[in-house]
Design a protein around this motif. Structure first.
Motif, PDB file in Angstrom:
ATOM      1  N   VAL A  79     -15.952   5.123  39.114  1.00 23.61           N
ATOM      2  CA  VAL A  79     -16.593   3.989  38.445  1.00 23.61           C
ATOM      3  C   VAL A  79     -16.096   2.674  39.016  1.00 23.61           C
ATOM      4  CG1 VAL A  79     -16.809   2.766  36.255  1.00 23.61           C
ATOM      5  CG2 VAL A  79     -17.044   5.251  36.312  1.00 23.61           C
ATOM      6  N   VAL A  80     -14.780   2.546  39.161  1.00 27.22           N
ATOM      7  CA  VAL A  80     -14.208   1.309  39.691  1.00 27.22           C
ATOM      8  C   VAL A  80     -14.678   1.061  41.117  1.00 27.22           C
ATOM      9  CG1 VAL A  80     -12.040   0.239  40.428  1.00 27.22           C
ATOM     10  CG2 VAL A  80     -12.198   1.322  38.178  1.00 27.22           C
ATOM     11  N   GLY A  81     -14.731   2.131  41.919  1.00 31.85           N
ATOM     12  CA  GLY A  81     -15.172   1.977  43.303  1.00 31.85           C
ATOM     13  C   GLY A  81     -16.626   1.544  43.410  1.00 31.85           C
ATOM     14  N   VAL A  82     -17.499   2.159  42.605  1.00 31.78           N
ATOM     15  CA  VAL A  82     -18.923   1.805  42.645  1.00 31.78           C
ATOM     16  C   VAL A  82     -19.128   0.363  42.207  1.00 31.78           C
ATOM     17  CG1 VAL A  82     -21.161   2.245  41.584  1.00 31.78           C
ATOM     18  CG2 VAL A  82     -19.763   4.156  42.367  1.00 31.78           C
ATOM     19  N   ILE A  83     -18.505  -0.011  41.090  1.00 32.98           N
ATOM     20  CA  ILE A  83     -18.672  -1.388  40.589  1.00 32.98           C
ATOM     21  C   ILE A  83     -18.058  -2.391  41.556  1.00 32.98           C
ATOM     22  CG2 ILE A  83     -17.964  -2.983  38.766  1.00 32.98           C
ATOM     23  CD1 ILE A  83     -18.294  -0.712  36.792  1.00 32.98           C
ATOM     24  N   GLY A  84     -16.876  -2.071  42.054  1.00 34.69           N
ATOM     25  CA  GLY A  84     -16.218  -2.994  42.980  1.00 34.69           C
ATOM     26  C   GLY A  84     -17.002  -3.212  44.252  1.00 34.69           C
ATOM     27  N   ASN A  85     -17.511  -2.117  44.830  1.00 33.49           N
ATOM     28  CA  ASN A  85     -18.270  -2.245  46.080  1.00 33.49           C
ATOM     29  C   ASN A  85     -19.615  -2.925  45.869  1.00 33.49           C
ATOM     30  OD1 ASN A  85     -16.830  -0.949  48.428  1.00 33.49           O
ATOM     31  ND2 ASN A  85     -16.649   0.689  46.926  1.00 33.49           N
ATOM     32  N   PHE A  86     -20.277  -2.633  44.748  1.00 35.49           N
ATOM     33  CA  PHE A  86     -21.595  -3.211  44.512  1.00 35.49           C
ATOM     34  C   PHE A  86     -21.508  -4.715  44.270  1.00 35.49           C
ATOM     35  CE2 PHE A  86     -25.063  -4.441  41.668  1.00 35.49           C
ATOM     36  CZ  PHE A  86     -26.156  -4.072  42.445  1.00 35.49           C
ATOM     37  N   PHE A  87     -20.612  -5.118  43.372  1.00 35.39           N
ATOM     38  CA  PHE A  87     -20.505  -6.534  43.052  1.00 35.39           C
ATOM     39  C   PHE A  87     -19.612  -7.274  44.042  1.00 35.39           C
ATOM     40  CE2 PHE A  87     -21.795  -4.686  39.020  1.00 35.39           C
ATOM     41  CZ  PHE A  87     -22.750  -5.588  38.591  1.00 35.39           C
ATOM     42  N   GLY A  88     -18.636  -6.544  44.625  1.00 36.38           N
ATOM     43  CA  GLY A  88     -17.740  -7.208  45.569  1.00 36.38           C
ATOM     44  C   GLY A  88     -18.413  -7.582  46.862  1.00 36.38           C
ATOM     45  N   ALA A  89     -19.489  -6.833  47.203  1.00 34.60           N
ATOM     46  CA  ALA A  89     -20.201  -7.136  48.447  1.00 34.60           C
ATOM     47  C   ALA A  89     -20.833  -8.516  48.409  1.00 34.60           C
ATOM     48  CB  ALA A  89     -21.266  -6.072  48.703  1.00 34.60           C
ATOM     49  N   ARG A  90     -21.085  -9.026  47.192  1.00 35.11           N
ATOM     50  CA  ARG A  90     -21.670 -10.361  47.075  1.00 35.11           C
ATOM     51  C   ARG A  90     -20.634 -11.460  47.294  1.00 35.11           C
ATOM     52  NH1 ARG A  90     -25.204  -9.537  41.486  1.00 35.11           N
ATOM     53  NH2 ARG A  90     -26.342  -7.655  42.143  1.00 35.11           N
ATOM     54  N   ASP A  91     -19.382 -11.063  47.270  1.00 38.05           N
ATOM     55  CA  ASP A  91     -18.309 -12.043  47.426  1.00 38.05           C
ATOM     56  C   ASP A  91     -17.324 -11.526  48.465  1.00 38.05           C
ATOM     57  OD1 ASP A  91     -16.859 -14.310  47.003  1.00 38.05           O
ATOM     58  OD2 ASP A  91     -15.860 -13.597  45.178  1.00 38.05           O
ATOM     59  N   ALA A  92     -17.872 -11.110  49.617  1.00 34.53           N
ATOM     60  CA  ALA A  92     -17.084 -10.413  50.627  1.00 34.53           C
ATOM     61  C   ALA A  92     -15.914 -11.238  51.136  1.00 34.53           C
ATOM     62  CB  ALA A  92     -17.985 -10.016  51.802  1.00 34.53           C
ATOM     63  N   ALA A  93     -16.040 -12.545  51.150  1.00 31.22           N
ATOM     64  CA  ALA A  93     -14.967 -13.390  51.679  1.00 31.22           C
ATOM     65  C   ALA A  93     -13.702 -13.275  50.844  1.00 31.22           C
ATOM     66  CB  ALA A  93     -15.428 -14.845  51.735  1.00 31.22           C
ATOM     67  N   ASN A  94     -13.876 -13.076  49.564  1.00 24.83           N
ATOM     68  CA  ASN A  94     -12.716 -12.998  48.680  1.00 24.83           C
ATOM     69  C   ASN A  94     -12.478 -11.587  48.154  1.00 24.83           C
ATOM     70  OD1 ASN A  94     -12.193 -15.800  48.806  1.00 24.83           O
ATOM     71  ND2 ASN A  94     -13.862 -16.174  47.346  1.00 24.83           N
ATOM     72  N   TRP A  95     -13.016 -10.564  48.857  1.00 23.83           N
ATOM     73  CA  TRP A  95     -12.910  -9.197  48.369  1.00 23.83           C
ATOM     74  C   TRP A  95     -11.465  -8.765  48.165  1.00 23.83           C
ATOM     75  CZ3 TRP A  95     -14.561  -5.133  46.025  1.00 23.83           C
ATOM     76  CH2 TRP A  95     -13.972  -3.891  46.262  1.00 23.83           C
ATOM     77  N   HIS A  96     -10.663  -8.862  49.181  1.00 27.03           N
ATOM     78  CA  HIS A  96      -9.281  -8.383  49.079  1.00 27.03           C
ATOM     79  C   HIS A  96      -8.474  -9.217  48.105  1.00 27.03           C
ATOM     80  CE1 HIS A  96      -9.767  -5.437  52.234  1.00 27.03           C
ATOM     81  NE2 HIS A  96     -10.312  -6.361  53.016  1.00 27.03           N
ATOM     82  N   GLU A  97      -8.797 -10.483  47.987  1.00 28.77           N
ATOM     83  CA  GLU A  97      -8.022 -11.372  47.119  1.00 28.77           C
ATOM     84  C   GLU A  97      -8.377 -11.177  45.652  1.00 28.77           C
ATOM     85  OE1 GLU A  97      -7.531 -16.172  46.258  1.00 28.77           O
ATOM     86  OE2 GLU A  97      -8.545 -15.454  48.061  1.00 28.77           O
ATOM     87  N   LYS A  98      -9.640 -10.998  45.343  1.00 25.91           N
ATOM     88  CA  LYS A  98     -10.076 -10.931  43.948  1.00 25.91           C
ATOM     89  C   LYS A  98     -10.496  -9.520  43.537  1.00 25.91           C
ATOM     90  CE  LYS A  98     -11.724 -15.725  43.803  1.00 25.91           C
ATOM     91  NZ  LYS A  98     -12.906 -16.584  43.568  1.00 25.91           N
ATOM     92  N   TRP A  99     -11.557  -9.012  44.144  1.00 26.93           N
ATOM     93  CA  TRP A  99     -12.141  -7.755  43.701  1.00 26.93           C
ATOM     94  C   TRP A  99     -11.197  -6.583  43.923  1.00 26.93           C
ATOM     95  CZ3 TRP A  99     -16.417  -7.851  40.843  1.00 26.93           C
ATOM     96  CH2 TRP A  99     -17.185  -9.020  40.884  1.00 26.93           C
ATOM     97  N   GLY A 100     -10.537  -6.564  45.061  1.00 24.88           N
ATOM     98  CA  GLY A 100      -9.617  -5.456  45.333  1.00 24.88           C
ATOM     99  C   GLY A 100      -8.492  -5.390  44.328  1.00 24.88           C
TER     100      GLY A 100
END
Length: 492
Positions: free
Chosen positions: A48-69
């Motif tokens: 669940v975390v992976g699906v939600i993170g990848n789906f919504f995190g792709a919209r904010d790819a620049a800050n993926w590791h800093e925020k979504w990860g």
């Protein structure tokens, strides 16, 4: 399903060896099942975390590791820690009852609160996604996964596998009752393999209902250590004084056996029982049944919202059923009948008509053919039932109009069966306790055999619900009702 193979998360329990000891797989399956549940929860949470993170995190790819990860990893870790802290993986609650799902819900609620507080402290704008989407999604997926595992476990138990070997110790009558219940409900996971009585003597042949009597009550600890029983079930007997029970508990220390003492209040269980130490004396505290208060208010809100949603969903089906009823036989679509509700107040219950017009007047002529137990009038092949009515009754579709009764507040989604006025007039003081709560569209009787239940068992289930009601129990009953209705067992 292969026993102990790749298709099963746990091997079969082979039971007793020729020398009387318990074989190793009879013990190992518990830990294997626990590991299967832990793995299931971990994989479901990560998915669940992976699906939600990848789906919504792709919209904010620049800050993926800093925020979504960080949020994704933190949410997953927080959920797993909460599951451990709430003892949601304790072997004693896995595989049966509502307590397993109650602890799962409590742990996810705990994770939600901590996550919300953390989001406020860190002023994170993305925390709402994890609170309102991720955690509910984790709850749904983990509960479904656990339920699938439970179905597999129960299937094996009905085949005599994955059962905890039990040594029952008490009077012959109380032990016989325990043996009967474990055989009637194998999904609970107990199998009485041996009995100890006061004098060490059972029925002729040294057995009690087919279970060997292996010794006296004073010999219980020795038999457990020698033969490896997993549960010692202590049932009422004059022999069991407080000192003897304490010595038995001491003598069982270091063994793998769990000591279970049956209280005198056999039908009171769940959240109402608490063990407290007062002045150094262990006391079993029984709280009052919850007939009012916050939980009842929540139940009332859930009832009305649930009824409204279900009426919208089933509206097309109800229209079709109404037309079939009209075409099949003369008479109206609905059948109205007076029933007795909470505190003895009468109300009019609604059903789809399943009998010919004037069926009530023909009841007296069929009285000598009554197959119902106790105060109930039932016929397996009632000549008054129409062709469409027989199908509606089998799958409980005739009861859908009762959602209007739930919506108006005279009934609940879950509760005891609503009796007829003449039935309630014949109630004794004990049975009248059924009227302390609203009657239900479904209940323990619905998922335990419906019309096939003996009268005494139906009353016992209704009284158990009144005494031990909880929101978790309501959830389990609603879920099991779906299966009971689809199989159509016990309905006529």
């Amino acid at each position: 399903m292969r026993q102990g193979g790749l298709l099963s998360p746990f091997p079969s329990a082979r039971g007793r060896l020729a020398n009387g000891a318990i074989s190793q797989p009879a013990i190992d399956w518990e830990q294997r099942y626990r590991r299967a549940v832990i793995t299931s929860d971990t994989v479901a949470t990560a998915l669940v975390v992976g699906v939600i993170g990848n789906f919504f995190g792709a919209r904010d790819a620049a800050n993926w590791h800093e925020k979504w990860g960080i949020l994704a990893f933190g949410t997953e870790l927080l959920v797993l820690v909460a599951l451990g802290v709430s003892r949601s993986w304790a072997p004693a609650v896995l595989g049966q009852g509502a307590e397993e799902f109650r602890r799962l819900g409590r742990s996810l609620f705990m994770a939600t609160v901590v996550l919300a507080l953390g989001g406020i402290a860190l002023t994170s704008r993305n925390i709402k996604l994890w609170i309102f989407v991720a955690i509910p999604a984790i709850a749904i997926v983990t509960m479904i996964a656990r339920y699938v595992l439970r179905l597999s476990l129960h299937r094996q138990r009905k085949e005599g596998r994955c059962l905890r070997p039990v040594l029952a110790a008490g009077s012959p009558d109380t032990v016989r009752d325990l043996i009967t219940r474990t055989r009637r409900f194998p999904h609970l996971g107990w199998r009485v393999d041996a009995v100890c009585t006061t004098d060490g003597v059972g029925l002729p042949g040294g057995q009690l209902d087919g279970v060997p009597v292996v010794g006296r009550l004073a010999d219980v600890a020795g038999h457990v250590r020698r033969d490896g029983y997993r549960v010692v079930a202590v049932t009422p007997d004059p022999h069991w004084s407080p000192d003897r029970l304490q010595r038995l508990a001491w003598n069982l220390e270091g063994s793998d056996a769990e000591m279970v003492v049956a209280p005198v209040l056999m039908e009171v269980a769940g959240p109402r029982l608490h063990v407290d130490a007062v002045l150094g004396i262990p006391l079993l505290r029984v709280s009052m049944p919850a007939f009012t208060g916050g939980r009842r208010a929540i139940k009332g809100v859930v009832d009305r919202l649930g009824a409204a949603v279900l009426l919208v969903l089933f509206a097309p089906l109800m229209v079709c059923v109404g037309l079939l009823v009209l075409v099949d036989s003369r008479g109206g679509v609905f059948y109205r009948q007076r029933r007795v509700g909470k505190d003895g107040r009468e109300f009019t219950i609604l059903k789809f008509r399943t009998m010919v017009a004037g069926a009530d007047r023909a009841r007296d002529a069929l009285a000598d053919r009554n197959e119902g137990a106790g105060l109930l009038f039932k016929l397996r092949r009632d000549p008054r039932v129409t062709r469409v009515g027989a199908v509606l009754r089998r799958y409980s579709v005739d009861e859908l109009p009762q959602l209007f009764n739930v919506l108006t507040g005279s009934m609940s989604l879950v509760g005891p069966r609503p009796p007829l006025p003449e039935e309630s007039a014949a109630y004794g003081p004990d049975i009248r306790r059924r009227l302390l709560v609203k009657p239900g569209l479904t209940g323990l009787w619905q998922i335990s055999g419906r019309s096939d239940l003996p009268w005494e068992e139906a009353v016992r289930l209704d009284l158990r619900y009144v005494e031990d009601w909880s929101l978790a129990l309501d959830t389990v009953i609603l879920w099991k009702t779906l299966r009971a209705v689809l199989y159509g067992q016990g309905a006529y």
